[in-house]
Design a protein around this motif. Sequence first.
Motif, PDB file in Angstrom:
ATOM      1  N   GLY A  15       0.648  -1.496   0.251  1.00 54.54           N
ATOM      2  CA  GLY A  15       0.153   0.157   0.262  1.00 54.54           C
ATOM      3  C   GLY A  15       0.508   1.147  -0.385  1.00 54.54           C
ATOM      4  N   SER A  16       0.103   2.366  -0.019  1.00 54.55           N
ATOM      5  CA  SER A  16       0.894   3.457   0.188  1.00 54.55           C
ATOM      6  C   SER A  16      -0.028   4.729   1.187  1.00 54.55           C
ATOM      7  N   ARG A  18       1.260   9.195   2.552  1.00 48.10           N
ATOM      8  CA  ARG A  18       1.985  10.207   2.085  1.00 48.10           C
ATOM      9  C   ARG A  18       1.956  11.177   4.141  1.00 48.10           C
ATOM     10  N   ARG A  69      10.506   3.690  -4.736  1.00 49.84           N
ATOM     11  CA  ARG A  69       9.425   3.941  -3.957  1.00 49.84           C
ATOM     12  C   ARG A  69       8.885   4.556  -3.177  1.00 49.84           C
ATOM     13  N   ARG A  91       5.583  10.657  -0.229  1.00 51.98           N
ATOM     14  CA  ARG A  91       5.284   9.884  -0.545  1.00 51.98           C
ATOM     15  C   ARG A  91       5.723   8.521  -0.550  1.00 51.98           C
ATOM     16  N   SER A  93       4.930   4.378  -1.581  1.00 49.43           N
ATOM     17  CA  SER A  93       4.581   3.565  -2.021  1.00 49.43           C
ATOM     18  C   SER A  93       5.185   1.818  -2.250  1.00 49.43           C
ATOM     19  N   VAL A  94       4.521   1.437  -2.887  1.00 49.86           N
ATOM     20  CA  VAL A  94       4.903  -0.194  -2.209  1.00 49.86           C
ATOM     21  C   VAL A  94       5.647  -0.630  -0.909  1.00 49.86           C
TER      22      VAL A  94
END
Length: 135
Positions: A15-16, A18, A69, A91, A93-94
């Motif tokens: 998932g991600s 921020r 990522r 940010r 991600s992964v």
Amino acid sequence: VQLVESGGGLVQAGGSLRLSCAASGFAYNDYGVGWFRQAPGKEREGVGCVHITAGETRAAHVADFSRGRFIISNDDTESSKDNNEIMIRLRMSVLKPEDTAVYYCAAGRGNACNPGLGRDDYDIWGQGTQVTVSS
């Protein structure tokens, strides 16, 4: 200088998230803002940083483990400039379970942000925000 972090939470692997760091009160116009993290039982390590001069991003660095990522950026807006505040976002991600840690925002003079992502030159630290990645 005041730092306010936000955006942590619980996310599944892959998932991600921020993270945001609102920084205000700088008495100089050349500064570095970095993100660090500390997992239980481990040393605090650098994740990424931006070097800002006169409101513009001069350089940005991210750690090898986060390359591809994580993205760090100066998301300054006209509103934040009016408030003499900058917004540095991370940010992610992964996300992986090994990314689980408390993430801290830190600020210092411009040379605090360097490719080695050392933490010695940062003067001000935020309270931290927890990021938990479940498998």
